[in-house]
Structure formats: C-alpha cells, structure tokens
Design an enzyme around this catalytic site. Structure first.
Site, mmCIF file in Angstrom:
data_model
loop_
_atom_site.group_PDB
_atom_site.id
_atom_site.type_symbol
_atom_site.label_atom_id
_atom_site.label_comp_id
_atom_site.label_asym_id
_atom_site.label_seq_id
_atom_site.Cartn_x
_atom_site.Cartn_y
_atom_site.Cartn_z
ATOM 1 N N GLU A 79 0.886 -1.155 0.000
ATOM 2 C CA GLU A 79 0.000 0.000 0.000
ATOM 3 C C GLU A 79 0.931 1.213 0.000
ATOM 4 O OE1 GLU A 79 -2.304 0.847 3.535
ATOM 5 O OE2 GLU A 79 -3.572 2.272 2.456
ATOM 6 N N LYS A 123 4.878 0.448 9.804
ATOM 7 C CA LYS A 123 4.856 1.719 9.080
ATOM 8 C C LYS A 123 4.370 2.850 9.981
ATOM 9 C CE LYS A 123 3.756 0.122 4.450
ATOM 10 N NZ LYS A 123 2.758 0.254 3.397
ATOM 11 N N ARG A 164 5.653 -12.868 9.246
ATOM 12 C CA ARG A 164 6.348 -11.622 8.931
ATOM 13 C C ARG A 164 7.652 -11.565 9.713
ATOM 14 N NH1 ARG A 164 2.313 -7.269 10.144
ATOM 15 N NH2 ARG A 164 3.888 -6.001 9.119
#
Length: 564
Positions: free
Chosen positions: A42, A278, A268
């Site tokens: 994104e 983020k 992850r």
RNA sequence: UGGGGCGUAGCCAAGCGGUAAGGCAGCGGGUUUUGAUCCCGUCAUGCGAAGGUUCGAAUCCUUCCGCCCCAGCCA
C-alpha cells in the site's frame, strides 16, 4: 556428473521451504501452468526490511520457478496514500535487484471491474446496503465470544440495494451513513465472515483516479479479485491475514472472476532492537526523531541504502532467515553478519583516522614525500591499487597510542614499535602534552628499510595501525551510528516505543582525516576504512570539498570484547 | 472463556516413524602488515509438558501448558 554433485550439494545446503514445496507440487501436478505472484504494497509509507523479505519471497519464487511477479499498489484507501510513496517503492524494489513483470499495476486500475462485481453480488442477493453507522455496526457485530445480530437492512430487495448503491456511488449519501456489505453469516465464529463491509463512502480524491470515485472497495473485496484479474496463482501474504482466507475464498467462489487464485500465509519478519511498523516509522519521521524515512538509522530500504547496506546483503539476509509459519524474532546480528560478509568481499580498502593524533617522525627528512602503493583489497587483485603519500608528519588514532600498556595492547606504546599499515615500522620516543595533561603529539622514529619487511635488528613490531599523511589528506566528518533502540522489543517494557530510543544512536566526529584516494568517492560505493569499519559518502550532508562519511557498520571487534 | 495459528539450542531453521542438517551468536585454536577476513575444532542423550501406540517417536494418538493473530467503513 558435476551437475549431480552440485545439485546434491545445493540441496544439502539449502532445503526448500513450505512455499517452494507448494509451488513445486502445483507445477508437477498441473494445478497451475506457471507461477504468478505479486508484491502488493500500500503506498502509504516507505518500504522496510520486513517488506524486503516479502519482495525476495514473491520475486524470488517467480524467478526460481520461471514465472512472473507483478508489482501492484494496493491503493484502496486514498486517505492515507500518496504518489510520493509509489515512487519511493518503485525505486526501492528496483534497487533491491528485482524487475516486475510488465507494467506497474494499481488496484485502482480495477475499480470499474470491482464496482460491477459488487453489483453482481447485489443482484445475486449476496450483498446489501446497510444503514448502520460505524458504532452501530460494531455493536451488531458481536464479540469474539458472542455472535452478532443481523443488520435491520439485511433483507432489502435487490432493486432497493441497487438503487442505494448507485446513490452511494453518485455521492448522494453522506460518508459513514451506510456501506455495502457482503451477506454471509453474522453468527460466524470467524468475525471476518460477519457480513464484512466491501464498499464504503470516502469523499476524497484518489492519487490515481482523481475525483472519479467517492466510494472505495475494502481490502478484502479488492485483493483477491485483483489477484484473479492479474492471473496471480499464489497470493502470498503474512500470517495476520490467515483469518481473512475464508473470506478471500468466499468472494472468489461467489463472483464471476476469470481465475481462482489461492492465498498462502507466512510469518512476517521481526528484528530485535528494531521497529518494523509503518505507523511507528512514520511517527519517528513526523515527530523528528530521525532525519527522514531515509535516515541511516531507519530499517527502511532507503535508510539502509543511504547507510551503505547493499542489495546483495539484504537479499542474502532474507535467504538465510527462511520462510515459515512460526512467529520469530531474528537477531539483528544476523543482518549485520550479512552486511559485513558482502562488504568484506567487495569493499575497496582505505585508511581514515577518525580521532587524529599527530605523530612527528623525527628522523625523517623535512619536506620529503614518498609515494607508497597499497593494495585495493587484501584478497583481490582486480581492485585498483592506491597511492599513499608518506611524509615526516602523520596522523594516527588517539586510541592507537599509550604511554604504557600491557602485552595485550598491540598498538603504539612509548619505547615500543608498531607498523604503520602499508608503510614503515616506527618506534615512539616521546609524548608531548598540553597544560591539561592531554597528549597532543607523539615524537617517533622511522625504522629504516622496513617497507614490506621486518626490521633488520630482529625486533618485530607489536602490531599494525592505520595512519594518514598530515601533508596530503582530506578533512571529513564521520557519522557513527548505533542501534536506534535500546530495547530488544522497543516499547515492550512500558508500552511506549519512543521511550526506548537510544539517545546516542548518532555520533558525529569532526575533522577526521581520510586518504586522498577517496577524493572522488561516490555515495553508492562503500569502502572499508581499515581497522574501523565500512563507510560510504552521505549524499545529504556532504558538500563540495567537505565530505561526510556514514559508518555502514563497524568491523567485528574481538579486542573490544576482550578489553571490557 | 469463540475462531485461526505456532512451539526443535541464546537467535533463525532442516527434519514428515529408523535413532537431532545448516547458519548466526558464543567458546577454544591456527594463519595474517586490518585485534578484520579466512581455516580448524566445539556447542540439543534432546525436539513445550505428561501419558499412550510401536521393535523403534521430534515425527502417530490423547490430554495439558505457553505464545501470536482477529471484535477498522485500515491494509
């Protein structure tokens, strides 16, 4: 013969992980003709080391199995996204060494198709416009242990839903006043199946589509269908999307999509002493705790690039940590090892004195300059040699001289000998001090005929130290970096990761002296400053004639270990 | 306490019923004009725990324990 041996060796060295096993099986059994993956960021922030793992996985699988990997911007939430981020992401993926298949894709490229699929669901009685606002929807959703309640609008007619959805699309309804939901099961134990929102009103412009839309599809509604449009065969994502898989499959099964992609999840990356979120990285940038997304202390791809980390070292790191489904916390030491490993093999050598101490060679002729030659790399003769001017006065590091020391100290000591790397053996005679008692200069002597050979009198030097000519050198600043956080899991202690920030993560050394061969150093090339570490020019802070070097990483230092 | 996952050394991670790979870190030693690199050696009678099945279990079964994710009109 050779091939068999090599394959066997490779197999023994690197067993395949579960994603590779799935791909191989699907190919062998003919479940797919070829592999298509995608990296779907994104554009709402910069890519970090965690994304590097995903990039290496997705592009790596496509490459290994002769397939394709798309770069698709998952841009369904214009409020948080921007073009600055898409440009940065493209740059980072390319720098990492990967090339996406065909053109860049955007989920927003598929907004028309997605919109008509939403209508298809409505017509099939599988989606409805719900008038509940966000708070009400939350109440109706139930909890982890209690089932939800049906929306009062759940049984609206197809025509009414169609009309309402068109009103949403036309901007006739207020943001938050209603949403389009999939009609699945409000009592499902998996909350994602409790009539999830698939379209919401957001009266904001989109960085790619401008003001064309005021309704935007949710991630769940957009992702799988976008995969189907692109012919993605294996949609690889992280573990937190595992609960979304039944929903992903529901859409694929209930919509007339052109393909049936499948979702697979892996764990992850978590790195200790590092933040990979983020949201937190953005906070560090916006609150000014760092210089920007590309601050060399940031675990962002751009930060690591500016720091001097190489694409090869990052790829190797991602290869070494593996791909599994178990949550893990990788030690940053592993990353550091990969960076040193690559840099040791490839970085040209140079000398730089970080904290200069003047050494006058009393028996060396005034004004004489010898042009000594040093190898570019101790184990590689393909790297250019460099010329080292040597004269009566040189600088050594203050750490490399002591008036007295025990036998473990292998540097310059009063009355003892040491070799100046690539040059002569010298012997220290006297330490000159200022009024404060600090040593400001050392008087020493050159032992003759010691270039490349030990002293003829048989008294060998204790060690080797680096130096730079006082007559010819370049003045520079050095920026030394340490970990940005002092806690293994920043914020785990009191919940505030900012409290864990290391106040000494940046140390600036002024007036360092680097050898003249680095006059034309470029930001992209990393040098080993012998006995100190790896350094590269910082493009942000360097000025004409006033270079600034970032320390990418120090050398392994067993002396520091034994002396503490 | 609903659902979905995961537990192999300090950290990653192979292993898929035949007696615990490899890497990082650590430790010991060798080479070295970088206290670097490189090389050699060492590092789990043990696989979250307890039972069970089996000639044989990290692998199969049962129970238990621990950790992670999910209640955004974020992704």
């Amino acid at each position: 013969m050779t091939e068999i041996t090599e394959n066997a060796a490779v197999k023994a060295e690197k067993p395949s992980h579960f994603i590779q096993n799935i791909l191989r099986t699907d190919l062998e059994e003919g479940n797919v003709a070829s592999v298509v993956t995608r990296f779907p960021p994104e554009p709402n922030g910069y890519l970090h080391i965690g994304h590097a793992k995903s990039i290496c996985l997705n592009f790596g699988m496509a490459k290994q199995f002769g397939g394709a990997c798309n770069l698709r911007f998952d841009d369904t939430n214009p409020e948080k996204e921007s073009d600055e981020y898409v440009e940065a992401i493209k740059r980072d993926v390319t720098w990492l060494g990967f090339a996406w298949d065909g053109e860049i894709r955007f989920t927003s490229d598929y907004f028309d198709q997605l919109h008509s699929w939403a209508i298809e669901l409505i017509k099939a009685g599988k989606a409805y416009v719900c008038d509940l606002n966000a708070d009400q929807a939350r109440e109706y959703r139930g909890t982890l242990t209690q089932p939800g309640k049906n929306s009062p609008n759940r049984d609206r007619s197809v025509d009414e839903n169609l009309a309402l959805f068109e009103q949403m699309r036309a901007g006739e309804l207020e943001e938050g006043s209603c949403s389009l939901r999939a009609k699945i099961d409000m009592a499902a134990p998996n909350i994602n199946l409790r009539d999830p929102i698939i379209y919401r009103i957001k009266k904001v412009d989109h960085h790619q589509t401008g003001d064309k839309w005021c309704i935007y599809p949710s991630y769940d509604f957009a992702h799988g269908q976008s995969d189907a449009i692109e012919g993605v065969t294996h949609s690889i994502c992280t573990l937190e999307f595992e609960d979304h898989r039944p929903l992903y499959e529901w859409f694929i099964a209930n919509i007339s999509v052109p393909a049936k992609p499948k979702q697979y999840e892996f764990a992850r990356l978590n790195l200790n002493y590092t933040v990979t979120s983020k949201r937190k990285l953005r906070q560090l940038v916006e609150e000014g705790h760092v210089e920007g997304w590309d601050d060399p202390r940031m675990p962002t791809i751009s930060g690591m690039r500016r720091r001097g980390y190489t694409p090869e070292s990052l790829r190797n790191f991602c290869e070494r940590i593996g791909v599994t489904r178990s949550d893990s916390m990788v030690d940053v030491g592993m990353l550091e090892y990969c960076v040193r490993d690559d840099l040791d093999k490839n970085a040209p050598r140079a000398m730089c004195v970080l904290r200069p101490l003047k050494v006058t060679l009393t028996n060396y002729p005034e004004g004489k300059i010898e042009r000594l030659v040093a190898a570019g790399h101790p184990n590689r003769d393909d790297l250019a040699e460099r010329e080292l001017p040597f004269g009566k006065t040189v600088f050594i590091d203050v750490e490399d001289f002591r008036e007295e020391a025990n036998k473990k100290y292998k540097r310059l000591v009063l009355g003892k000998r040491v070799r100046l790397r690539n040059a002569y053996v010298i012997e220290a005679d006297e330490a000159i001090k200022n009024d404060a008692g600090e040593i400001i200069e050392v008087k020493a002597r050159v032992i003759e005929n010691t270039i490349g050979v030990d002293p003829e009198d048989g008294v060998k030097p204790k060690g080797v130290i680096h130096w730079v000519s006082a007559d010819e050198h370049i003045e520079c600043d050095i920026r030394l970096y340490d970990r940005l956080f002092n806690e293994e899991v920043p914020g785990a202690a009191d919940g505030d990761f900012l409290q864990a920030i290391n106040p000494d993560s940046l140390q600036i050394l002024r007036g360092a002296k680097v050898e003249v061969s680095l006059r034309d150093a470029q930001p992209a090339s990393v040098y080993q400053f012998e006995r100190e570490g790896y350094f590269c020019l910082d493009e942000q802070h360097s000025k004409e004639g006033a270079p600034v070097f970032n320390r990418t990483i120090s050398l392994r230092d067993s002396w520091a270990k034994m002396s503490q």
